[in-house]
Design an enzyme around this catalytic site. Structure first.
Site, PDB file in Angstrom:
ATOM      1  N   LEU A  74       0.821  -1.208   0.000  1.00 40.52           N
ATOM      2  CA  LEU A  74       0.000   0.000   0.000  1.00 40.52           C
ATOM      3  C   LEU A  74       0.855   1.259   0.000  1.00 40.52           C
ATOM      4  O   LEU A  74       0.487   2.272  -0.594  1.00 40.52           O
ATOM      5  CB  LEU A  74      -0.935   0.010   1.203  1.00 40.52           C
ATOM      6  CG  LEU A  74      -2.033  -1.057   1.237  1.00 40.52           C
ATOM      7  CD1 LEU A  74      -2.766  -1.020   2.574  1.00 40.52           C
ATOM      8  CD2 LEU A  74      -3.012  -0.867   0.082  1.00 40.52           C
ATOM      9  N   ASP A  98       2.836  14.977  14.186  1.00 42.56           N
ATOM     10  CA  ASP A  98       2.958  14.892  12.727  1.00 42.56           C
ATOM     11  C   ASP A  98       1.585  14.910  12.067  1.00 42.56           C
ATOM     12  O   ASP A  98       1.252  14.051  11.247  1.00 42.56           O
ATOM     13  CB  ASP A  98       3.727  13.634  12.334  1.00 42.56           C
ATOM     14  CG  ASP A  98       4.311  13.712  10.916  1.00 42.56           C
ATOM     15  OD1 ASP A  98       4.383  14.837  10.367  1.00 42.56           O
ATOM     16  OD2 ASP A  98       4.682  12.661  10.370  1.00 42.56           O
ATOM     17  N   VAL A 142       3.621  -0.476   4.614  1.00 43.10           N
ATOM     18  CA  VAL A 142       2.257  -0.908   4.943  1.00 43.10           C
ATOM     19  C   VAL A 142       1.731  -1.745   3.786  1.00 43.10           C
ATOM     20  O   VAL A 142       1.795  -1.331   2.616  1.00 43.10           O
ATOM     21  CB  VAL A 142       1.335   0.293   5.209  1.00 43.10           C
ATOM     22  CG1 VAL A 142      -0.079  -0.187   5.538  1.00 43.10           C
ATOM     23  CG2 VAL A 142       1.868   1.149   6.354  1.00 43.10           C
ATOM     24  N   LYS A 193       1.452  -3.189   9.033  1.00 42.04           N
ATOM     25  CA  LYS A 193       2.632  -2.329   9.030  1.00 42.04           C
ATOM     26  C   LYS A 193       3.829  -3.156   9.494  1.00 42.04           C
ATOM     27  O   LYS A 193       3.788  -3.773  10.562  1.00 42.04           O
ATOM     28  CB  LYS A 193       2.420  -1.122   9.939  1.00 42.04           C
ATOM     29  CG  LYS A 193       3.518  -0.070   9.834  1.00 42.04           C
ATOM     30  CD  LYS A 193       3.103   1.225  10.545  1.00 42.04           C
ATOM     31  CE  LYS A 193       4.129   2.323  10.327  1.00 42.04           C
ATOM     32  NZ  LYS A 193       3.702   3.615  10.927  1.00 42.04           N
ATOM     33  N   GLY A 199      10.807   5.469   4.879  1.00 42.30           N
ATOM     34  CA  GLY A 199      12.124   5.047   5.313  1.00 42.30           C
ATOM     35  C   GLY A 199      12.104   4.180   6.555  1.00 42.30           C
ATOM     36  O   GLY A 199      13.072   3.463   6.837  1.00 42.30           O
ATOM     37  N   SER A 211       5.094   2.872   1.452  1.00 42.80           N
ATOM     38  CA  SER A 211       6.305   2.641   2.242  1.00 42.80           C
ATOM     39  C   SER A 211       7.030   3.942   2.479  1.00 42.80           C
ATOM     40  O   SER A 211       6.879   4.919   1.732  1.00 42.80           O
ATOM     41  CB  SER A 211       7.231   1.644   1.532  1.00 42.80           C
ATOM     42  OG  SER A 211       7.679   2.180   0.295  1.00 42.80           O
TER      43      SER A 211
END
Length: 483
Positions: A16, A133, A24, A39, A20, A18
């Site tokens: 789905l 975040d 997922v 994940k 670093g 990615s």
């Protein structure tokens, strides 16, 4: 990247996304016959004890908060090669970032989604977790029971209250991170998430994240009321002490603005065939436990739960007496001057839309009298003007509910229910730009409606060619003002 075949009992089907730190994958739970998201920690970090612990901690934090506004974690484990993984809700509709790729959301959609996200962040804060975040790609969209819900994801750099005082390094995403997050040992706290919420809301309203020299949302999208500017700007204050104190306070402030924003769908006089152009529209279920936001980009129905309990000291938005009751007692308008009673409620609503010098229900009524003599069927194709307020469809498009995200209305759709409130939005937005122009402020507003802001500024009042129109408005204004 090699595709693992399974993670525990979950079959892995495809990647789905990615980054670093982790990838997922879409998985399938054969026992429950349901899709899941898995994940998995990136293999080059799997030997780092500190990163493994951080990865597992993300799963624990998500699991600890029982809220449908957050991604839910169902399982945790290790692959045969030792990499940890956890299993969570699958967001089958992608991310808010993907939705925003098409441009800004309609005003009421943006505000309601921002409020939902703020409630989700408030749930994190109630459990002592600061996200750090907040950004569109970390807001997932999942269909459930025929509707769509948002889910906040990715607590990879989240911190708990007991660790907020420890050394912090710069972390977050440019455009959404608070100033203190860019500093070594900036000690970000819950107000850092408030900044992120403000940046996210700004993006939904304007179609772009805020920059250092950002313009007000209403300067980017003229249909945005100025009270929303104030809510968003406070969230984006560089000094955290001046921001909203919490995500819950920000959500409550959004709720109060929603009470003052028109959320009616574009009205129609009759059923109108669907047009090929895709558009977003809004539908409220009045008095129900749920408000459904309809985004016609794919026929999506957004399920937005009603507010949680109001924040301490917060009050519900006040309703104008005239706007809610049609002004039966003549508080706003004379009752003996021939104003059609079926339009009085709309006129009061438009004339009390905001506080701008010169704006009043009497001015709206006077302008309608001068424009059309209250004729809802006026049609002037040569001038491309229609309806009771003589709107040009391409202009009205910017002042209708949803603004230019909806197509320009057809002449047959320009009803009083659409036209009159649009006058209030128009005069509130542009009227503030001529508040220092000399002359009668009400007539200056009428001049802007017939010409432009620049024309009224240049003439230092109503332009000479439109003086006869202003004189008619002035006479009707005197007739309609209550004694």
């Amino acid at each position: 990247m090699e595709t693992p075949r399974a993670a525990g009992r979950y079959r892995i089907e495809r990647l789905l996304g990615s980054g670093g730190f982790a990838a997922v994958w879409l998985g399938h739970d054969a026992q429950l016959d349901a899709p899941v998201a898995i994940k998995i920690l990136a293999d080059h970090w799997a030997q780092r004890t500190d990163l493994r612990e951080r990865f597992v901690q993300e799963a624990r934090l998500l699991r600890s908060v029982d809220s449908h506004r957050l991604v839910q974690v169902f399982d945790i484990g290790e692959l045969p090669d030792g990499r940890p993984y956890f299993v969570m809700s699958y967001a089958d509709k992608g991310t808010l970032d993907e939705l925003l790729a098409a441009g800004p959301l309609p005003l009421n959609d943006a505000l309601n989604l921002a409020r939902e996200i703020a409630h989700g962040v408030a749930a994190l804060h109630a459990h002592g977790i600061v996200h750090r975040d907040i950004k569109p790609s970390n807001v997932l969209i999942r269909s459930t029971d025929g509707a769509d819900r948002i889910m906040i994801a990715d607590l990879g750099i989240a911190r708990t209250d007991d660790r907020l005082s420890s050394l912090t390094l710069p972390a977050g995403s440019p455009g959404y991170m608070a100033p203190e997050q860019t500093q070594i040992d900036g000690a970000p706290d819950r107000r850092s998430d408030v900044y992120g919420l403000g940046a996210l809301t700004y993006h939904m309203l304007t179609g772009r994240p805020p920059s250092e020299n950002r313009r007000l949302p209403s300067e980017v999208q003229p249909t945005i009321p100025h009270n929303i500017d104030a809510v968003v700007q406070r969230a984006l204050e560089p000094e955290r002490e001046r921001r909203w104190a919490s995500a819950a306070d920000f959500a409550q402030a959004l709720s109060q603005t929603l009470g003052k924003v028109d959320t009616d769908p574009l009205p129609h006089t009759r059923p109108v065939p669907k047009r090929p152009r895709r558009r977003r529209r809004l539908l409220w279920t009045a008095g129900g436990a749920v408000a459904a936001l309809v985004l016609a980009t794919g026929g999506t129905v957004w399920m937005v739960t009603k507010d949680d309990e109001p924040a301490p000291g917060a009050s519900a938005p006040k309703k104008e007496h005239g706007a809610s009751m049609g002004d039966p007692g003549g508080r706003w308008l004379r009752t003996d001057r021939g104003i059609p009673p079926q339009y009085r409620r709309l006129i009061v609503r438009a004339g009390t839309w905001c506080e701008v010098r010169g704006l009043s229900p009497a001015l709206i009524a006077a302008m309608l009298k001068a424009e059309s003599n209250f004729d809802p069927y006026l049609s002037d194709p040569k001038a491309d003007e229609y309806g009771i307020a003589r709107w040009t469809p391409s202009v009205l498009m910017h002042w209708q509910p949803g603004g230019s995200n909806n197509p320009a209305p057809r002449p047959a759709d320009i009803t009083p229910e659409l036209s009159i409130p649009a006058m209030g939005r128009f005069l509130c937005s542009l009227g503030r730009q001529i508040q220092n122009v000399p002359g009668d402020p009400a007539l200056n507003l009428a001049g802007v409606y017939r010409t432009s802001v620049d024309s009224v500024k240049k003439a230092r009042g109503v332009p000479p060619a439109y003086k006869p129109y202003a004189q008619k408005v002035d006479q009707y204004l005197k007739d309609y003002r209550p004694n």
